[in-house]
Design a protein around this motif. Structure first.
Motif, PDB file in Angstrom:
ATOM      1  N   LYS A  25       0.847  -1.209   0.000  1.00 13.30           N
ATOM      2  CA  LYS A  25       0.000   0.000   0.000  1.00 13.30           C
ATOM      3  C   LYS A  25       0.876   1.249   0.000  1.00 13.30           C
ATOM      4  CE  LYS A  25      -4.116  -2.005   0.864  1.00 13.30           C
ATOM      5  NZ  LYS A  25      -5.214  -1.948  -0.117  1.00 13.30           N
ATOM      6  N   LEU A  26       2.081   1.116  -0.513  1.00 14.14           N
ATOM      7  CA  LEU A  26       3.050   2.229  -0.519  1.00 14.14           C
ATOM      8  C   LEU A  26       3.187   2.861   0.870  1.00 14.14           C
ATOM      9  CD1 LEU A  26       2.308   3.954  -3.969  1.00 14.14           C
ATOM     10  CD2 LEU A  26       3.999   2.205  -3.435  1.00 14.14           C
ATOM     11  N   SER A  28       1.170   3.457   3.186  1.00 17.64           N
ATOM     12  CA  SER A  28       0.156   4.407   3.669  1.00 17.64           C
ATOM     13  C   SER A  28      -0.235   4.001   5.093  1.00 17.64           C
ATOM     14  CB  SER A  28      -1.043   4.450   2.734  1.00 17.64           C
ATOM     15  OG  SER A  28      -1.586   3.164   2.559  1.00 17.64           O
ATOM     16  N   ARG A  60       8.981   0.163  -2.808  1.00 15.44           N
ATOM     17  CA  ARG A  60       9.257   1.215  -3.797  1.00 15.44           C
ATOM     18  C   ARG A  60       8.732   2.588  -3.401  1.00 15.44           C
ATOM     19  NH1 ARG A  60       5.193   2.748  -7.359  1.00 15.44           N
ATOM     20  NH2 ARG A  60       3.289   1.484  -7.319  1.00 15.44           N
ATOM     21  N   ILE A  84      -6.913  13.150  12.650  1.00 18.73           N
ATOM     22  CA  ILE A  84      -5.743  14.049  12.747  1.00 18.73           C
ATOM     23  C   ILE A  84      -5.343  14.231  14.217  1.00 18.73           C
ATOM     24  CG2 ILE A  84      -4.972  16.435  12.390  1.00 18.73           C
ATOM     25  CD1 ILE A  84      -5.350  15.274   9.738  1.00 18.73           C
ATOM     26  N   TYR A  88      -2.162  11.872  13.569  1.00 20.74           N
ATOM     27  CA  TYR A  88      -1.132  12.636  12.847  1.00 20.74           C
ATOM     28  C   TYR A  88      -0.513  13.734  13.718  1.00 20.74           C
ATOM     29  CZ  TYR A  88      -2.494  10.205   8.617  1.00 20.74           C
ATOM     30  OH  TYR A  88      -2.729   9.223   7.698  1.00 20.74           O
ATOM     31  N   VAL A 109       8.112   7.402  -3.699  1.00 24.87           N
ATOM     32  CA  VAL A 109       7.082   8.437  -3.653  1.00 24.87           C
ATOM     33  C   VAL A 109       6.646   8.765  -2.211  1.00 24.87           C
ATOM     34  CG1 VAL A 109       5.151   6.823  -3.965  1.00 24.87           C
ATOM     35  CG2 VAL A 109       4.917   9.196  -4.734  1.00 24.87           C
ATOM     36  N   ALA A 111       3.583  10.958  -0.597  1.00 21.70           N
ATOM     37  CA  ALA A 111       2.362  11.688  -0.973  1.00 21.70           C
ATOM     38  C   ALA A 111       1.548  12.033   0.266  1.00 21.70           C
ATOM     39  CB  ALA A 111       1.525  10.837  -1.934  1.00 21.70           C
ATOM     40  N   GLY A 112       0.784  13.123   0.169  1.00 19.47           N
ATOM     41  CA  GLY A 112      -0.091  13.527   1.266  1.00 19.47           C
ATOM     42  C   GLY A 112       0.689  13.688   2.550  1.00 19.47           C
ATOM     43  N   ILE A 139      -8.305  14.915  -3.692  1.00 14.53           N
ATOM     44  CA  ILE A 139      -9.451  14.227  -3.082  1.00 14.53           C
ATOM     45  C   ILE A 139     -10.264  15.180  -2.201  1.00 14.53           C
ATOM     46  CG2 ILE A 139      -8.537  11.860  -3.194  1.00 14.53           C
ATOM     47  CD1 ILE A 139      -7.522  12.225  -0.299  1.00 14.53           C
TER      48      ILE A 139
HETATM   49  C1  LHQ Z   1      -2.920   3.149  -1.515  1.00 15.14           C
HETATM   50  C2  LHQ Z   1      -2.621   4.484  -1.214  1.00 15.14           C
HETATM   51  C3  LHQ Z   1      -3.363   5.115  -0.192  1.00 15.14           C
HETATM   52  C4  LHQ Z   1      -4.553   3.146   0.091  1.00 15.14           C
HETATM   53  C5  LHQ Z   1      -1.323   3.854  -2.782  1.00 15.14           C
HETATM   54  N1  LHQ Z   1      -4.325   4.395   0.436  1.00 15.14           N
HETATM   55  N2  LHQ Z   1      -3.896   2.500  -0.872  1.00 15.14           N
HETATM   56  C6  LHQ Z   1      -5.249  12.463   7.000  1.00 15.14           C
HETATM   57  C7  LHQ Z   1      -6.337  12.191   7.827  1.00 15.14           C
HETATM   58  C8  LHQ Z   1      -7.415  11.428   7.445  1.00 15.14           C
HETATM   59  C9  LHQ Z   1      -7.786  11.093   6.252  1.00 15.14           C
HETATM   60  C10 LHQ Z   1      -7.276  11.510   5.043  1.00 15.14           C
HETATM   61  O1  LHQ Z   1      -5.985  11.851   4.866  1.00 15.14           O
HETATM   62  C11 LHQ Z   1      -5.095  12.337   5.685  1.00 15.14           C
HETATM   63  C12 LHQ Z   1      -3.852  12.743   5.119  1.00 15.14           C
HETATM   64  C13 LHQ Z   1      -3.512  12.227   3.760  1.00 15.14           C
HETATM   65  O2  LHQ Z   1      -2.470  11.666   3.621  1.00 15.14           O
HETATM   66  S1  LHQ Z   1      -4.566  12.526   2.465  1.00 15.14           S
HETATM   67  C14 LHQ Z   1      -3.697  11.931   1.086  1.00 15.14           C
HETATM   68  C15 LHQ Z   1      -3.800  10.454   0.931  1.00 15.14           C
HETATM   69  N3  LHQ Z   1      -2.938   9.961  -0.113  1.00 15.14           N
HETATM   70  C16 LHQ Z   1      -3.224  10.075  -1.399  1.00 15.14           C
HETATM   71  O3  LHQ Z   1      -4.202  10.656  -1.814  1.00 15.14           O
HETATM   72  C17 LHQ Z   1      -2.264   9.394  -2.328  1.00 15.14           C
HETATM   73  C18 LHQ Z   1      -2.955   8.228  -3.020  1.00 15.14           C
HETATM   74  N4  LHQ Z   1      -2.005   7.508  -3.853  1.00 15.14           N
HETATM   75  C19 LHQ Z   1      -1.625   7.922  -5.061  1.00 15.14           C
HETATM   76  O4  LHQ Z   1      -2.019   8.940  -5.548  1.00 15.14           O
HETATM   77  C20 LHQ Z   1      -0.682   7.031  -5.798  1.00 15.14           C
HETATM   78  O5  LHQ Z   1      -0.734   5.744  -5.245  1.00 15.14           O
HETATM   79  C21 LHQ Z   1       0.777   7.548  -5.764  1.00 15.14           C
HETATM   80  C22 LHQ Z   1       0.900   8.816  -6.622  1.00 15.14           C
HETATM   81  C23 LHQ Z   1       1.247   7.819  -4.347  1.00 15.14           C
HETATM   82  C24 LHQ Z   1       1.693   6.462  -6.362  1.00 15.14           C
HETATM   83  O6  LHQ Z   1       1.214   6.091  -7.641  1.00 15.14           O
HETATM   84  P1  LHQ Z   1       1.749   4.759  -8.323  1.00 15.14           P
HETATM   85  O7  LHQ Z   1       3.239   4.739  -8.231  1.00 15.14           O
HETATM   86  O8  LHQ Z   1       1.136   4.718  -9.683  1.00 15.14           O
HETATM   87  O9  LHQ Z   1       1.214   3.563  -7.423  1.00 15.14           O
HETATM   88  P2  LHQ Z   1      -0.278   2.977  -7.297  1.00 15.14           P
HETATM   89  O10 LHQ Z   1      -1.266   4.075  -7.307  1.00 15.14           O
HETATM   90  O11 LHQ Z   1      -0.442   1.896  -8.319  1.00 15.14           O
HETATM   91  O12 LHQ Z   1      -0.256   2.358  -5.826  1.00 15.14           O
HETATM   92  C25 LHQ Z   1       0.282   1.068  -5.541  1.00 15.14           C
HETATM   93  C26 LHQ Z   1      -0.667   0.389  -4.602  1.00 15.14           C
HETATM   94  O13 LHQ Z   1      -0.731   1.116  -3.390  1.00 15.14           O
HETATM   95  C27 LHQ Z   1      -2.098   0.371  -5.159  1.00 15.14           C
HETATM   96  O14 LHQ Z   1      -2.710  -0.816  -4.715  1.00 15.14           O
HETATM   97  P3  LHQ Z   1      -3.012  -2.016  -5.748  1.00 15.14           P
HETATM   98  O15 LHQ Z   1      -3.729  -3.032  -4.903  1.00 15.14           O
HETATM   99  O16 LHQ Z   1      -3.853  -1.443  -6.859  1.00 15.14           O
HETATM  100  O17 LHQ Z   1      -1.663  -2.466  -6.220  1.00 15.14           O
HETATM  101  C28 LHQ Z   1      -2.732   1.561  -4.478  1.00 15.14           C
HETATM  102  O18 LHQ Z   1      -4.120   1.460  -4.372  1.00 15.14           O
HETATM  103  C29 LHQ Z   1      -2.069   1.510  -3.119  1.00 15.14           C
HETATM  104  N5  LHQ Z   1      -2.089   2.811  -2.491  1.00 15.14           N
HETATM  105  N6  LHQ Z   1      -1.638   4.902  -2.005  1.00 15.14           N
HETATM  106  N7  LHQ Z   1      -3.115   6.402   0.218  1.00 15.14           N
END
Ligand code: LHQ
Length: 262
Positions: A25-26, A28, A60, A84, A88, A109, A111-112, A139
């Protein structure tokens, strides 16, 4: 090395290495990982043998912020303020108030909240291939984990707003050029460089380093007069430390100091 499922913890040469360990889940954050990471930082506060912390991620990615599957509004409207407040903010306060150097090695990477935690650490190195993404606006959220505080201070309002409003990724080189991190490092050298730095700092005069961290952080809210007073008070304490005595003795004897962190 001992391991809970979500954080790998090892103590070697005074360096407590913490590896976020949900690579599928990178790295997270779910609640389990939060609780384990907090316990590790509380341990770092409590134990004198720990003289530097190295934070990194397995696999990664460094950290993709909150695990969004865990805070899915389709399962019921979540209280993100509670998340939070409970997870956090205490983590950020633990990192900033720890009077020991916290090194961050961003292996991929960030993020967030993952990006803003990296920016909250004292010295952050990143692999050249790493990217930093203020993913919140994608989001409908606002930056947290101190991002709205640290970004304008580190890079100014224009860049802070552009990064957070657009969520455009920033590469490691650019992050270093802008002063968001200390240095971008070739991917295959990252861990050697970060570990070497953490070891070196762990052999340093820990109390003096800790007070230096406190003073630098205080500067953003202090006036010059307050800061000069703070420097006086901290220098008084540092001047009474065993490490200062050792540092001067070593200098005068033209030998390497052996600091004990006291
Ligand atoms: C994930 C995530 C993730 C779950 C990758 N969750 N599975 C605080 C308080 C309360 C609530 C809300 O938030 C916060 C603070 C925050 O941090 S809000 C921001 C949350 N994070 C994001 O919005 C980032 C979401 N992720 C992405 O945009 C992409 O994964 C990035 C750009 C980081 C990486 O992209 P890629 O290299 O293309 O990897 P991917 O997207 O294919 O991810 C790999 C796997 O990790 C994938 O799972 P899968 O089963 O399909 O292989 C993703 O679903 C999972 N993953 N981030 N935050």
């Amino acid at each position: 090395m001992s391991s809970s499922e979500t954080i790998l913890v090892s103590l070697d040469g005074g360096v407590l290495t913490l590896t976020l360990n949900r690579p599928e889940k990178l790295n997270s954050f779910n609640e389990e990982m939060h609780i384990a990471l907090r316990a590790a930082f509380e341990r770092a506060h409590a134990e004198d043998d720990i003289r530097a912390i190295l934070l990194t991620g397995a696999g990664r990615g460094f950290c993709a912020g909150q695990d969004l599957g865990d805070r899915d509004p389709s399962l019921g409207v979540p209280d993100l303020g509670h998340t939070i407040e409970t997870f956090y903010n205490p983590l950020l306060r633990l990192i900033r108030s720890l009077e020991k150097p916290v090194i961050c090695a961003v292996n991929g990477v960030a993020a967030g909240a993952g990006a803003n935690i990296a920016f909250a650490c004292d010295i952050t190195l990143a692999a050249r291939s790493a990217r930093f993404i203020q993913a919140f606006s994608k989001i409908g959220l606002v930056p947290d984990s101190g991002g709205t505080w640290s970004l304008p201070r580190l890079i100014g309002e224009q860049r802070a707003k552009a990064l957070t409003l657009t969520a455009e990724p920033l590469n490691a080189e650019m992050a270093a050029d802008w002063g968001l991190i200390w240095r971008a490092v070739d991917d295959d050298k990252l861990m050697d460089e970060a570990t070497g730095l953490a070891r070196r700092l762990a052999e340093g005069p820990t109390r003096g380093l800790g007070m230096t961290k406190r003073a630098i952080q205080a500067a953003s809210t202090n006036s010059l007069d307050e800061q000069l007073d703070l420097e006086r008070d901290l220098q008084r304490q540092a001047g009474r430390s065993a490490d200062y005595a050792e540092g001067v003795a070593a200098f005068l004897a033209k030998r390497k100091p052996e600091f004990k962190g006291k």
